[in-house]
Design an enzyme around this catalytic site. Structure first.
Site, mmCIF file in Angstrom:
data_model
loop_
_atom_site.group_PDB
_atom_site.id
_atom_site.type_symbol
_atom_site.label_atom_id
_atom_site.label_comp_id
_atom_site.label_asym_id
_atom_site.label_seq_id
_atom_site.Cartn_x
_atom_site.Cartn_y
_atom_site.Cartn_z
ATOM 1 N N ASP A 13 0.878 -1.182 0.000
ATOM 2 C CA ASP A 13 0.000 0.000 0.000
ATOM 3 C C ASP A 13 0.912 1.229 0.000
ATOM 4 O O ASP A 13 2.131 1.104 0.145
ATOM 5 C CB ASP A 13 -0.881 -0.019 1.265
ATOM 6 C CG ASP A 13 -1.775 1.213 1.386
ATOM 7 O OD1 ASP A 13 -2.281 1.686 0.353
ATOM 8 O OD2 ASP A 13 -1.967 1.714 2.511
ATOM 9 N N SER A 14 0.290 2.392 -0.137
ATOM 10 C CA SER A 14 1.052 3.644 -0.070
ATOM 11 C C SER A 14 1.590 3.897 1.335
ATOM 12 O O SER A 14 2.544 4.637 1.514
ATOM 13 C CB SER A 14 0.132 4.804 -0.434
ATOM 14 O OG SER A 14 -0.973 4.813 0.449
ATOM 15 N N TYR A 45 -0.672 8.341 -2.183
ATOM 16 C CA TYR A 45 -0.782 7.995 -3.607
ATOM 17 C C TYR A 45 -1.941 8.751 -4.264
ATOM 18 O O TYR A 45 -1.929 8.999 -5.456
ATOM 19 C CB TYR A 45 -1.037 6.497 -3.774
ATOM 20 C CG TYR A 45 0.190 5.608 -3.761
ATOM 21 C CD1 TYR A 45 1.456 6.114 -3.472
ATOM 22 C CD2 TYR A 45 0.064 4.247 -4.041
ATOM 23 C CE1 TYR A 45 2.567 5.268 -3.445
ATOM 24 C CE2 TYR A 45 1.161 3.403 -4.025
ATOM 25 C CZ TYR A 45 2.416 3.908 -3.726
ATOM 26 O OH TYR A 45 3.501 3.076 -3.713
ATOM 27 N N GLY A 46 -2.948 9.072 -3.450
ATOM 28 C CA GLY A 46 -4.153 9.707 -3.998
ATOM 29 C C GLY A 46 -3.886 11.011 -4.720
ATOM 30 O O GLY A 46 -4.688 11.459 -5.532
ATOM 31 N N CYS A 77 -4.355 -1.389 -1.900
ATOM 32 C CA CYS A 77 -4.576 0.049 -2.040
ATOM 33 C C CYS A 77 -5.480 0.260 -3.253
ATOM 34 O O CYS A 77 -5.181 -0.252 -4.340
ATOM 35 C CB CYS A 77 -3.221 0.718 -2.259
ATOM 36 S SG CYS A 77 -3.331 2.458 -2.689
ATOM 37 N N ASN A 78 -6.555 0.977 -3.066
ATOM 38 C CA ASN A 78 -7.475 1.228 -4.192
ATOM 39 C C ASN A 78 -6.823 2.097 -5.255
ATOM 40 O O ASN A 78 -6.985 1.858 -6.450
ATOM 41 C CB ASN A 78 -8.729 1.940 -3.686
ATOM 42 C CG ASN A 78 -9.661 1.000 -2.970
ATOM 43 O OD1 ASN A 78 -10.627 0.519 -3.538
ATOM 44 N ND2 ASN A 78 -9.374 0.714 -1.713
ATOM 45 N N THR A 79 -6.094 3.121 -4.803
ATOM 46 C CA THR A 79 -5.488 4.062 -5.751
ATOM 47 C C THR A 79 -4.485 3.326 -6.647
ATOM 48 O O THR A 79 -4.463 3.523 -7.867
ATOM 49 C CB THR A 79 -4.776 5.205 -4.978
ATOM 50 O OG1 THR A 79 -5.619 5.608 -3.898
ATOM 51 C CG2 THR A 79 -4.503 6.375 -5.871
ATOM 52 N N GLU A 157 -3.865 8.367 9.128
ATOM 53 C CA GLU A 157 -2.449 8.067 9.407
ATOM 54 C C GLU A 157 -1.927 8.941 10.547
ATOM 55 O O GLU A 157 -0.991 8.585 11.248
ATOM 56 C CB GLU A 157 -1.577 8.221 8.143
ATOM 57 C CG GLU A 157 -1.884 7.209 7.064
ATOM 58 C CD GLU A 157 -0.709 6.313 6.631
ATOM 59 O OE1 GLU A 157 0.425 6.545 7.031
ATOM 60 O OE2 GLU A 157 -0.982 5.348 5.889
ATOM 61 N N CYS A 189 -11.098 2.920 0.029
ATOM 62 C CA CYS A 189 -9.718 3.242 0.404
ATOM 63 C C CYS A 189 -9.414 2.342 1.595
ATOM 64 O O CYS A 189 -10.242 2.230 2.516
ATOM 65 C CB CYS A 189 -9.605 4.707 0.801
ATOM 66 S SG CYS A 189 -8.003 5.140 1.515
ATOM 67 N N THR A 190 -8.246 1.720 1.574
ATOM 68 C CA THR A 190 -7.972 0.706 2.597
ATOM 69 C C THR A 190 -7.676 1.322 3.970
ATOM 70 O O THR A 190 -7.539 0.602 4.956
ATOM 71 C CB THR A 190 -6.816 -0.209 2.156
ATOM 72 O OG1 THR A 190 -5.686 0.611 1.804
ATOM 73 C CG2 THR A 190 -7.220 -1.050 0.977
ATOM 74 N N HIS A 191 -7.587 2.639 4.038
ATOM 75 C CA HIS A 191 -7.470 3.295 5.346
ATOM 76 C C HIS A 191 -8.827 3.383 6.061
ATOM 77 O O HIS A 191 -8.887 3.443 7.288
ATOM 78 C CB HIS A 191 -6.951 4.727 5.186
ATOM 79 C CG HIS A 191 -5.500 4.836 4.894
ATOM 80 N ND1 HIS A 191 -4.947 4.464 3.693
ATOM 81 C CD2 HIS A 191 -4.467 5.279 5.660
ATOM 82 C CE1 HIS A 191 -3.650 4.679 3.723
ATOM 83 N NE2 HIS A 191 -3.324 5.175 4.903
HETATM 84 N N1 DGL Z 1 -4.807 3.269 1.030
HETATM 85 C C1 DGL Z 1 -4.905 4.019 -0.199
HETATM 86 C C2 DGL Z 1 -6.119 3.521 -0.998
HETATM 87 O O1 DGL Z 1 -6.684 2.479 -0.709
HETATM 88 C C3 DGL Z 1 -5.064 5.516 -0.083
HETATM 89 C C4 DGL Z 1 -4.096 6.387 0.585
HETATM 90 C C5 DGL Z 1 -3.270 7.270 -0.296
HETATM 91 O O2 DGL Z 1 -3.742 8.315 -0.808
HETATM 92 O O3 DGL Z 1 -2.110 6.942 -0.467
HETATM 93 O O4 DGL Z 1 -6.502 4.159 -1.947
#
Ligand code: DGL
Length: 271
Positions: A13-14, A45-46, A77-79, A157, A189-191
């Site tokens: 993930d990011s 990453y977003g 990570c979705n992004t 975070e 988003c996995t957060h």
């Molecule tokens: N965990 C990332 C996701 O699932 C998002 C966080 C990011 O912006 O890096 O998209």
């Protein structure tokens, strides 16, 4: 290198948000050793270009495959799943299975009966339109409401959870008229599983709130089974956790994401 049962599963993930997925995987597949990589040096990453995310994803996957000898890679990570899945699949699919976090959720949504699906995610995921595109391909008349919620991942975070600030930010986003009339909300988003309860309290009457951690773990289990890569030997694996930039803050946060304290190690990749 041919994958075999005794090799670990790579997850990235990011940042440390993908630990929510790693956590679900470790519960469902307790005999599997996990190697986690959080690209904290490039978080979030977003806000990055798709091209940059593809470059990071390839480097990280090379590390997981060549150095850590992983038998499968989960893009937690979705992004990154939106930007780099196709590329990673082409680069690695002949060698090892690549699992993204979007397709298992799409599968669930295509087989559900929601009238209007809300999606909240990073700017990168929302602007890719990936959920709408994949669902509409199979279910033409589905209605959506998609909203970028860029502050949420950083807020999480930074440990702003269950306090006045997090309530205000969440409320501000969820009040957006674009989300009116939704009967399901996808936490894309996995957060976001970490604020699932806070989000749920906003809705009265309640709506269905979905996060992908469990469905991704289920999908991984199915693929490992099918490829005869599932570890059935009862053992007590020692997972490994890497980040591209180590801060005390990340170290302190791991417990809330993974459910127990873990030790992060810093590793610099060439990107
Ligand atoms: N965990 C990332 C996701 O699932 C998002 C966080 C990011 O912006 O890096 O998209």
């Amino acid at each position: 290198m041919h994958p075999n049962i005794d090799m670990p599963i790579g997850i990235f993930d990011s940042g440390i948000g993908g630990l929510t997925v790693a956590n679900a995987i470790s519960h469902l597949l307790p005999n599997e050793k996990l190697v986690y990589f959080g690209d904290t040096a490039h978080f979030p990453y977003g806000e990055k270009s798709q091209e940059s995310i593809r470059k990071y994803a390839i480097e990280i996957s090379d590390f997981l495959y060549h150095d850590k000898k992983c038998k499968a890679i989960v893009i937690a990570c979705n992004t990154a799943s939106a930007a780099a899945y196709q590329e990673l699949k082409e680069a690695f699919n002949q060698k090892i299975p690549i699992i993204n976090v979007i397709d298992p959720m799409v599968e669930l949504l295509v087989n559900s009966n929601f009238s209007k699906i809300g999606i909240i995610a990073t700017r990168g995921t929302i602007s890719s339109g990936v959920y709408q595109e994949k669902i509409t391909r199979r279910k033409k008349e589905q209605h959506f409401a998609a909203l970028a919620t860029p502050l949420l991942a950083s807020m999480i975070e930074e440990h702003f959870l269950n306090n006045q600030i997090s309530h205000a930010i969440i409320q501000n986003y969820l009040e957006d008229p674009i989300l009116n009339q939704i009967d399901a909300l996808v936490l894309a988003c996995t957060h976001y599983p970490l604020i699932e309860k806070e989000i749920a309290t906003f809705y009265n009457p309640p709506i269905t709130i979905l996060n992908s951690a469990r469905v991704v773990a289920d999908k991984l289990a199915l693929i490992l089974e099918k490829e005869q890569l599932k570890q059935n030997k009862i053992n007590n694996p020692t997972h490994e956790f890497f980040v591209s930039e180590l801060t005390q803050n990340f170290n302190d946060s791991t417990q809330i994401f993974f459910g127990k304290q873990i030790e992060l190690k810093e590793i610099k990749l060439n990107y």
